[in-house]
Motif scaffolding. Structure first.
Motif, mmCIF file in Angstrom:
data_model
loop_
_atom_site.group_PDB
_atom_site.id
_atom_site.type_symbol
_atom_site.label_atom_id
_atom_site.label_comp_id
_atom_site.label_asym_id
_atom_site.label_seq_id
_atom_site.Cartn_x
_atom_site.Cartn_y
_atom_site.Cartn_z
ATOM 1 N N LEU A 148 33.064 31.275 43.556
ATOM 2 C CA LEU A 148 33.731 32.033 42.495
ATOM 3 C C LEU A 148 32.870 33.207 42.039
ATOM 4 C CD1 LEU A 148 35.424 29.307 40.329
ATOM 5 C CD2 LEU A 148 36.503 31.081 41.642
ATOM 6 N N MET A 149 31.552 32.967 41.971
ATOM 7 C CA MET A 149 30.650 34.058 41.582
ATOM 8 C C MET A 149 30.710 35.182 42.612
ATOM 9 S SD MET A 149 28.456 34.723 39.223
ATOM 10 C CE MET A 149 27.793 36.351 39.071
ATOM 11 N N ALA A 150 30.692 34.813 43.896
ATOM 12 C CA ALA A 150 30.792 35.834 44.942
ATOM 13 C C ALA A 150 32.132 36.556 44.863
ATOM 14 C CB ALA A 150 30.617 35.188 46.308
ATOM 15 N N GLY A 151 33.195 35.822 44.516
ATOM 16 C CA GLY A 151 34.496 36.451 44.374
ATOM 17 C C GLY A 151 34.528 37.473 43.262
ATOM 18 N N ILE A 152 33.911 37.113 42.120
ATOM 19 C CA ILE A 152 33.880 38.052 40.988
ATOM 20 C C ILE A 152 33.104 39.311 41.367
ATOM 21 C CG2 ILE A 152 32.960 38.384 38.673
ATOM 22 C CD1 ILE A 152 33.514 35.445 38.165
ATOM 23 N N ILE B 31 50.982 43.358 50.437
ATOM 24 C CA ILE B 31 51.042 42.419 49.315
ATOM 25 C C ILE B 31 51.881 41.196 49.689
ATOM 26 C CG2 ILE B 31 51.756 42.156 46.930
ATOM 27 C CD1 ILE B 31 51.065 44.893 46.374
ATOM 28 N N PHE B 32 52.965 41.426 50.457
ATOM 29 C CA PHE B 32 53.761 40.293 50.918
ATOM 30 C C PHE B 32 52.946 39.381 51.831
ATOM 31 C CE2 PHE B 32 57.789 42.395 49.685
ATOM 32 C CZ PHE B 32 58.397 41.296 49.131
ATOM 33 N N MET B 33 52.066 39.975 52.624
ATOM 34 C CA MET B 33 51.236 39.134 53.490
ATOM 35 C C MET B 33 50.281 38.283 52.656
ATOM 36 S SD MET B 33 50.519 42.024 56.343
ATOM 37 C CE MET B 33 49.748 41.111 57.637
ATOM 38 N N SER B 76 41.581 37.331 44.411
ATOM 39 C CA SER B 76 40.961 38.412 43.636
ATOM 40 C C SER B 76 40.334 39.449 44.578
ATOM 41 C CB SER B 76 39.927 37.839 42.672
ATOM 42 O OG SER B 76 38.919 37.193 43.389
ATOM 43 N N VAL B 77 39.619 38.967 45.593
ATOM 44 C CA VAL B 77 39.015 39.908 46.545
ATOM 45 C C VAL B 77 40.096 40.642 47.339
ATOM 46 C CG1 VAL B 77 37.507 40.075 48.535
ATOM 47 C CG2 VAL B 77 36.894 38.602 46.671
ATOM 48 N N GLY B 78 41.163 39.914 47.717
ATOM 49 C CA GLY B 78 42.235 40.555 48.480
ATOM 50 C C GLY B 78 42.946 41.631 47.689
ATOM 51 N N LEU B 79 43.156 41.391 46.408
ATOM 52 C CA LEU B 79 43.831 42.410 45.603
ATOM 53 C C LEU B 79 42.936 43.627 45.402
ATOM 54 C CD1 LEU B 79 45.739 40.226 43.049
ATOM 55 C CD2 LEU B 79 46.697 41.701 44.762
ATOM 56 N N ALA B 80 41.631 43.400 45.276
ATOM 57 C CA ALA B 80 40.729 44.557 45.178
ATOM 58 C C ALA B 80 40.772 45.380 46.466
ATOM 59 C CB ALA B 80 39.305 44.072 44.903
ATOM 60 N N LEU B 81 40.822 44.689 47.620
ATOM 61 C CA LEU B 81 40.935 45.412 48.893
ATOM 62 C C LEU B 81 42.251 46.175 48.984
ATOM 63 C CD1 LEU B 81 39.523 42.889 51.456
ATOM 64 C CD2 LEU B 81 38.746 45.193 51.083
#
Lengths: 176, 102
Positions: A148-152, B31-33, B76-81
């Motif tokens: 989770l930390m890496a994700g943030i 986004i659908f993917m 969260s990482v995917g949405l940032a990408l």
């Protein structure tokens, strides 16, 4: 309880089909919330009550709201829905659907054909889950914290907009 | 509490996973993917819960918690990408991002 399970499962499947068939992103996300709530009902009928609560809170609450926030930032218009409609031709979806359906048929055959040992499933409360989570699975909990930390950190680093730094002599030419 | 046969739960998980996999393959909107990947992760968690309920052990639910954590970090990482791709390419078409420009 058994009837509840089957009805909730049917609702989950129908809502998921509507998710993958809708062209509008917001409509798809609302159907996705329905699908997650139906899966939460399935968890409840299986005796995993705490997981049903987590499914509602995290999947239907946090993740879907996060995606909706990003869609609001992207400022999509009606043309995007039209473009999505033009991408979904039958020649596009019919091949993957047939292949996946064949795989699903094989899975159904394997699940039905093998004899599962009959045991009576009992309800597992949150106390047993917590005792196991902080007992044998302690290392997994700490690894989840690191993840989770890496994700943030990754989301912050990737989502940051780079500011363009232009010398003031070049500002006029850059603006024009 | 549950007289539900294990086959029914596993088949439900399989059907949901298949639907998510079809959606990943046929969609071009990125986004659908991502949404479809969420559906597939949820189906995998459902299979773990069914198995844990069948053998009356808490391990299946613990695996579901781990899957939930992984899904939250991944989205969260995917949405940032996705935001970065949209700012660079001005489109959500995943086919527009298949060339590296260095």
């Amino acid at each position: 309880m058994e009837t509840t399970f089957y009805i909730a499962g049917a609702v989950a499947v129908i809502a998921t089909i509507l998710v993958i068939m809708s062209y509008n992103l917001i409509h798809a996300l609302l159907y996705l919330v329905v699908s997650f709530l139906a899966v939460a009902v399935v968890f409840f009928t299986l005796g995993a009550t705490f997981m049903a609560a987590l499914e509602v809170i995290i999947y239907a609450g946090a993740i879907v709201v996060l995606i909706i926030f990003v869609i609001m930032m992207l400022n999509l218009t009606y043309e995007d829905v039209q473009q999505e409609r033009s991408w979904m031709k039958p020649s596009v979806w019919i091949g993957p659907s047939i292949l996946s359906f064949v795989l699903l048929a094989e899975l159904v055959y394997m699940v039905v054909a093998t004899e599962a040992p009959q045991t009576t499933g009992a309800a597992i409360d949150a106390k047993a889950v917590g005792l196991a989570l902080y007992g044998p699975y302690m290392l997994g909990v700490q690894l989840c914290g690191i993840l989770l930390m890496a994700g943030i950190v990754g989301a912050y680093h990737l989502g940051r907009q780079k500011k363009k730094v232009v010398h003031r002599f070049l500002e006029r030419s850059a603006a024009s | 509490m549950s007289n539900i046969p294990m086959e029914a739960g596993l088949l439900l998980a399989g059907i949901l996973f298949m639907l998510g996999m079809v959606s990943v393959m046929i969609r071009r909107n990125i986004i659908f993917m991502l949404i479809s990947v969420e559906i597939m992760l949820n189906a995998a968690g459902l299979a773990f819960i069914v198995a844990g309920s069948h053998w009356a052990q808490p391990d299946g639910q613990i695996m579901f918690i781990f899957i939930l954590t992984m899904a939250a970090a991944e989205v969260s990482v995917g949405l940032a990408l996705i935001l970065q791709i949209y700012h660079q390419l001005k489109t959500l078409d995943s086919d527009a991002a298949n060339f590296m420009k260095g």
